[in-house]
Each structure stands twice: as C-alpha cells, then as structure tokens.
Design an enzyme around this catalytic site. Structure first.
Site, PDB file in Angstrom:
ATOM      1  NE  ARG A   1      -3.206   2.982   2.701  1.00  0.00           N
ATOM      2  CZ  ARG A   1      -3.324   3.436   3.631  1.00  0.00           C
ATOM      3  NH1 ARG A   1      -2.760   3.103   4.667  1.00  0.00           N
ATOM      4  NH2 ARG A   1      -3.709   4.707   3.492  1.00  0.00           N
TER       5      ARG A   1
ATOM      6  CG  HIS B   1      -1.423   9.147   3.320  1.00  0.00           C
ATOM      7  ND1 HIS B   1      -1.337   7.764   3.472  1.00  0.00           N
ATOM      8  CD2 HIS B   1      -1.195   9.508   4.210  1.00  0.00           C
ATOM      9  CE1 HIS B   1      -1.116   7.523   4.567  1.00  0.00           C
ATOM     10  NE2 HIS B   1      -0.830   8.646   5.340  1.00  0.00           N
TER      11      HIS B   1
ATOM     12  CD  GLU C   1      -5.117   7.440   9.533  1.00  0.00           C
ATOM     13  OE1 GLU C   1      -4.514   8.697  10.197  1.00  0.00           O
ATOM     14  OE2 GLU C   1      -4.880   6.338  10.077  1.00  0.00           O
TER      15      GLU C   1
ATOM     16  CG  ASN D   1      -5.168   3.476   8.404  1.00  0.00           C
ATOM     17  OD1 ASN D   1      -5.251   2.369   7.801  1.00  0.00           O
ATOM     18  ND2 ASN D   1      -4.752   4.567   7.852  1.00  0.00           N
TER      19      ASN D   1
ATOM     20  CE1 TYR E   1       0.094   3.180  13.637  1.00  0.00           C
ATOM     21  CE2 TYR E   1      -1.850   4.027  12.713  1.00  0.00           C
ATOM     22  CZ  TYR E   1      -0.450   3.741  12.632  1.00  0.00           C
ATOM     23  OH  TYR E   1       0.101   3.805  11.159  1.00  0.00           O
TER      24      TYR E   1
ATOM     25  CD  GLU F   1      -1.735   4.188   8.146  1.00  0.00           C
ATOM     26  OE1 GLU F   1      -1.208   4.693   9.181  1.00  0.00           O
ATOM     27  OE2 GLU F   1      -2.066   4.820   7.057  1.00  0.00           O
TER      28      GLU F   1
HETATM   29  C1  BGC Z   1      -1.108   7.885   9.123  1.00  0.00           C
HETATM   30  C2  BGC Z   1       0.451   7.658   8.732  1.00  0.00           C
HETATM   31  C3  BGC Z   1       1.220   7.690   9.897  1.00  0.00           C
HETATM   32  C4  BGC Z   1       1.035   7.070  10.854  1.00  0.00           C
HETATM   33  C5  BGC Z   1       1.808   7.017  12.406  1.00  0.00           C
HETATM   34  C6  BGC Z   1      -1.452   7.238  10.445  1.00  0.00           C
HETATM   35  O1  BGC Z   1      -2.362   8.113  11.002  1.00  0.00           O
HETATM   36  O2  BGC Z   1      -2.023   7.525   7.993  1.00  0.00           O
HETATM   37  O3  BGC Z   1       0.754   8.430   7.707  1.00  0.00           O
HETATM   38  O4  BGC Z   1       2.784   7.947   9.459  1.00  0.00           O
HETATM   39  O5  BGC Z   1      -0.375   7.069  11.270  1.00  0.00           O
HETATM   40  O6  BGC Z   1       1.566   8.091  12.929  1.00  0.00           O
END
Ligand code: BGC
Length: 450
Positions: free
Chosen positions: A78, A122, A167, A293, A295, A354
C-alpha cells in the site's frame, strides 16, 4: 521467533507507506507544491525543521525498496499517489512524467509478484487547491474525482483495487481543526465541512472507479472509545467522541446518514455543507472493502473545557510506544467486533491498512533490535486472528511501515520502519522485526499457500 496466527487462506500480507513521507524529489518531473511543502516551511511547524524534501529518496531508490518488499515475501504494497505529481496545480490535464513514476513502480511491483494497493489521497493536497480553500471548498471533491480518473486511466488496467482517502478524520482534525498538520488551519468545529467534502470526493471517485470494474476501499483511522468510568457524564462524553472520530466517517458510507452531532451543537447538514443528494453520492457506490488503520483505543471522560463535549483521559497500566501511544492489542479485537455489532451486514470485508509502532533510535539501545515492535505486531496479529475466529471477515494486514520515514509534525523523530533508514546516507538496514515478519509470512504461506 515465528508465531502462528490462525488467519484465513488467501489472507494478504503487506506493508504501507505514503508519498510525502518517503518519496522526496519534491521538484522532480514537474511535481507541483503540496500543502506539506508549504507547511514544512513554517517556522516551528515540524520538529527540528524537518521536511519531506528528501525523506527516503524513494522516488529514485524505489527498486531497492521493492527488493526489500520482495525479501519479505509480501502479497501487497500500500502506497499513495501524490496528487501534485499528477496535477501540479490540482486541476487540468495529467502531467505524464508524474504518472510515469507510478507506472514504473506498479510494473516493478507486479514483476516482483506484489499487488499494488494505491491510496489516492494521503494528505498532500496540491497547494493551488489549498489557495482556493482546500477541503473547506465543495469544489475540491470534484477536483479529487477528476484526478482519481486520470490515475485510473493510466493504471486501472494493472491495479484492481484502490483506496480513495487515508484517514479523513485525522486530516480534518489535525490539518483543519487544530492546525498541527498541513494546511495548518485552526478552525476547530468550523472544520466539519472538511469531513463532508472528503467523503463526497470519495463517493464521486468511487462511482467512477467502480464503473471501470475496479474495487474501492477507504482507509479510516478508527478507535474503540472507552468511557473513563460508568458515570453517565463520562459515557455521554465517550458517545460524543465516538460520533466524531468513528461514526462521522463510517455512518454516511454504510448507512447513508450522518451521526447525531448535537452534543457539538452541530446540525445534520454539518454547517450547511451537506446538500440534497450528497449522502446518496457517498453511500451508493458502496465499498468493496473497509481499510482499518488501528493504533490504539481512546479513553474519554466528561468535558472540562466548555468548547468540546469530551476530554481525553490517559490509558494507564499498559506499555506506551516512543510516541507515547498506549499499546492495547485487544483494542483491535474490540474495534472489529464493535463494527460488526454496529453495522451488521452493511460492514464490508476488512483489511488492516495500517498498524505499527514507533521506536526510539536515539535511545541507548541497538536501533536494529526492535523487540518492542515485534511484541506490538505479535499482539495485534493475535487480536486480529481472534477477530477472524469470531467470524469477522478479515482479508489482509498491511503494517505501518516498511521504512522509517517523515512522520509529519514529528519529522524524523518517530521511526516506524521494519527497515531502519540512515537519513544522512540513505542506507537501509532491516531490523529484527523485518526477519520476524518475513518468517511469519513464510509460515502462513507454507500452511495455506498464496
Ligand atoms: C497515518 C500515517 C502515519 C501513521 C503513524 C497514520 O495516522 O496514516 O501517515 O505515519 O499514522 O502516525
């Protein structure tokens, strides 16, 4: 170390990157300036005055990077297309030299047996469009669809699946509401039309891509929202936050309506941005897949500041990444199960587009021995496998990121790569996590085939 995760046959393993974060070569082959070029010039906007002018020099070194991907045994890659390479001024006919770069990359990937999964936006809007108001302007949605069509004209014969936006929540909040990302505006809640115009752009582009027989996804930043306590005020605040972060970018796509934002004093028309027929344009093309995505989860308490109906609360008792983000792998399982509960049959198949963590290169440890990253990835893949076992249709996992790169406002201080990059010499060195991921993919392929 190779862990086994029970992910389905046909599952796709990949890595993710984005144009401005790796390409460099910002003036090459007629590329026009983007909002990130301009933002990086602002004193104090980016840590250490860093910028993406050179970044990983991927524009020139992409064959080496594709070889690194091939070494991982990836199914997919990607990346994102820089709009201002294709349309330097954000409109008009295509700049052939800019498209040539993505064609070389796509052909190189295909030759290496890796399926390209491009993202069309992006965060790097052509500066010329920002000068006209950027995503606050409805027009930008139509420009985006035109640009998407130019890219599909060139690459649609070789690239079967496309991600429209990356995002849109983060772009709206960081870029337009808080101003900590490009274009650096501080509009707070007045930025809400940016949500609608991005989604409208998605819908217009998606209709065109799907009419060509191409698959369409969107990559949303999603977070499971946890109330800080069972108290009614905290739960109401968590609900309000969930509406802004998650549902604002999911409900229109899957349900054809916006969530209730009355906690923000905002009506259904998002400050007048929504016109008759728009929600159909957003929902009707449909999605072939949802890019997630993920985290970390978010913990929310009752408001302390009168401006917003929530306060963010810390998540304690868990490890934190170098970025300070809490590491809660189970949040991924919680998120996916929650999506299915909320959207039922309307939820398309899911690809994790992600997931990853940053490590500290300046720390007094070997920068190649990233056992923290391995633990992070292992935990999240375990959570993903549990979601699959619970019946969630998960199709792939693209870790963030292949290379250390330009981490937006943090410059080069947050390193997310399976591969370490020395930004002085551009030497790439695989970390321990690279070998770990390679073995994991190899193990999956040995058991299930490709
Ligand atoms: C984004 C990336 C970024 C990653 C880590 C995501 O929010 O799509 O571009 O590098 O998080 O912060």
């Amino acid at each position: 170390m190779t862990d086994r995760y029970d992910l389905p046959a046909g599952f796709r393993w990949g890595v993710s990157t984005a144009a401005y974060q790796i390409e460099g070569a910002v003036e090459e082959d007629g590329r026009g300036p983007s909002i990130w070029d301009a933002f990086c010039e602002r004193p104090g906007a980016v840590k250490n005055g860093d910028s993406g002018r050179v970044a990983c020099d991927h524009y020139r070194r992409w064959p080496e990077d594709v070889a690194l991907m091939k070494g991982l045994g990836l199914d997919g890659y990607r990346f994102s297309v820089a709009w201002s390479r294709v349309q330097p001024e954000g409109r008009g006919k295509a700049n052939a030299a800019g498209l040539d770069f993505y064609e070389r990359l796509v052909d190189g990937l295909l030759e290496a047996g890796i399926a390209p999964l491009p993202t069309l936006f992006h965060w790097d809007l052509p500066q010329a469009l920002e000068d006209e108001g950027g995503w606050m302007q409805r027009e930008t949605a139509f420009r985006f669809a035109e640009y998407a069509a130019l890219v599909a004209d060139r690459l649609g014969d070789r690239v079967p699946a496309w991600i429209t936006l990356n995002e849109p929540f983060v772009h709206m909040v960081f870029g337009y509401a808080l101003g900590i990302h490009a274009p650096g505006r501080g509009l707070m809640l007045d930025a809400l039309p940016v949500a609608h115009h991005q989604l409208l752009g998605h819908g217009l582009a998606a209709a065109d891509l799907r009419s060509r027989g191409l698959d369409v996804l969107i990559a949303n930043n999603l977070t499971p929202v946890r109330a800080a306590s069972e108290a009614a005020e905290d739960r109401a605040a968590a609900d309000a936050y969930d509406a802004l972060h998650n549902r604002l970018f999911m409900d229109p796509l899957l349900l054809g309506r916006y969530p209730d934002l009355s906690a923000y004093g905002v009506g259904e028309d998002l400050h007048g941005a929504v016109r008759d027929g728009d929600l159909e344009l957003i929902a009707r093309p449909g999605l072939d897949g949802l890019g997630v995505n993920y985290y970390n989860p978010t913990r929310i308490a009752a408001p302390t500041d009168p401006g917003l109906p929530f306060t963010q609360a810390p998540i304690e008792g868990v490890p934190h990444t170098h970025f300070g983000w809490p590491v809660v792998p189970d949040g991924l399982h919680e998120l996916l199960v929650g999506l299915r509960e909320r959207y039922g049959d309307a939820l398309p198949p899911i690809t994790i587009t992600e997931n990853g963590c940053s490590t500290d290169d300046a720390a007094d440890t070997d920068p190649l021995d990233d056992s923290d990253r391995i633990a992070y990835l292992a935990g999240h893949l375990d959570a993903l496998a549990r979601a699959a076992a619970d019946g969630i249709d998960v199709r792939g996992y693209y870790t963030w990121s292949l290379l250390d790169n330009f981490e937006w406002a943090e410059g080069f201080s947050q390193r997310f790569g399976l591969v370490h990059v020395d930004f002085d010499t551009q030497v790439r060195t695989p970390r321990a996590s690279y070998a770990w991921y390679r073995d994991l993919i190899g193990d999956h392929v040995a058991r299930h085939g490709r």
